[in-house]
Design an enzyme around this catalytic site. Structure first.
Site, mmCIF file in Angstrom:
data_model
loop_
_atom_site.group_PDB
_atom_site.id
_atom_site.type_symbol
_atom_site.label_atom_id
_atom_site.label_comp_id
_atom_site.label_asym_id
_atom_site.label_seq_id
_atom_site.Cartn_x
_atom_site.Cartn_y
_atom_site.Cartn_z
ATOM 1 N N ASP A 165 -2.257 0.912 7.487
ATOM 2 C CA ASP A 165 -1.492 0.791 6.242
ATOM 3 C C ASP A 165 -1.077 -0.663 6.002
ATOM 4 O OD1 ASP A 165 -1.385 3.619 5.500
ATOM 5 O OD2 ASP A 165 -0.049 3.857 7.217
ATOM 6 N N GLU A 180 -1.464 -1.508 -4.614
ATOM 7 C CA GLU A 180 -2.734 -0.797 -4.772
ATOM 8 C C GLU A 180 -2.506 0.435 -5.631
ATOM 9 O OE1 GLU A 180 -5.776 -0.429 -1.528
ATOM 10 O OE2 GLU A 180 -5.196 1.682 -1.698
ATOM 11 N N ASP A 205 0.877 -1.172 0.000
ATOM 12 C CA ASP A 205 0.000 0.000 0.000
ATOM 13 C C ASP A 205 0.914 1.221 0.000
ATOM 14 O OD1 ASP A 205 -2.264 1.662 0.220
ATOM 15 O OD2 ASP A 205 -2.108 1.663 2.406
#
Length: 167
Positions: free
Chosen positions: A142, A70, A11
């Site tokens: 996260d 992502e 991420d």
């Protein structure tokens, strides 16, 4: 019998980049590790270097079969978006440099894959990741997001293999 795969989810963020490693074996998932790379303060170049070095150490610690990142969304602050894009470039470069295939998934796809709803919030994602990966000690939202990316990737890889076998 399907082989076990070790997958890395990422991420991206300039300040905090979440990471998570899972083992996927058919439809069974197991938590391996997770955490956050913090780039600290300093010049942009120093922060990107720290991100590169720390992600490289993480990738070198595991025998990974794939990675997924992502996709980031564009926000109204052009400067912040540009800096995030540079961090995302590092996040994609490090696993590619290690010879891993790097998949990309939009945030809504990750959320649908894990929660079943494309507009789920961080609490819902963390909760579902905890349910899907029992015993995982989530280091932060996260890291939970990164594990969600890895879970999404595991589902897509498994579906792709099933479709290939059926053809």
């Amino acid at each position: 019998m399907e082989a076990k795969m070790l997958l890395l989810g990422l991420d991206p963020g300039l300040r905090n980049t979440g990471w998570g490693v899972i083992e996927a074996n058919s439809n069974k998932l197991r938590h391996v590790a997770n955490g956050v790379v913090q780039s600290g303060t300093g010049s942009l170049a120093d922060r990107l270097l720290k991100l590169f070095e720390n992600l490289s150490l993480i990738i070198d610690s595991y025998t990974l079969d794939g990675a997924a990142v992502e996709e980031t969304f564009v926000n109204r602050d052009g400067q912040a978006t540009l800096k995030l894009g540079q961090a995302r470039g590092i996040v994609m470069l490090v696993p590619a440099r290690a010879g891993l295939e790097v998949a990309e998934y939009p945030a809504n796809t990750v959320k649908k894959s894990v929660v079943g709803y494309g507009h789920a919030d961080k609490n819902q994602i963390s909760h579902m990741v905890s349910l899907l990966l029992p015993g995982a000690d989530l280091r932060s939202s996260d890291a939970a997001d990164a594990l969600a990316v890895a879970i999404c990737h595991a589902h897509h890889v498994s579906s792709s293999k099933l479709m290939a076998v059926s053809q």
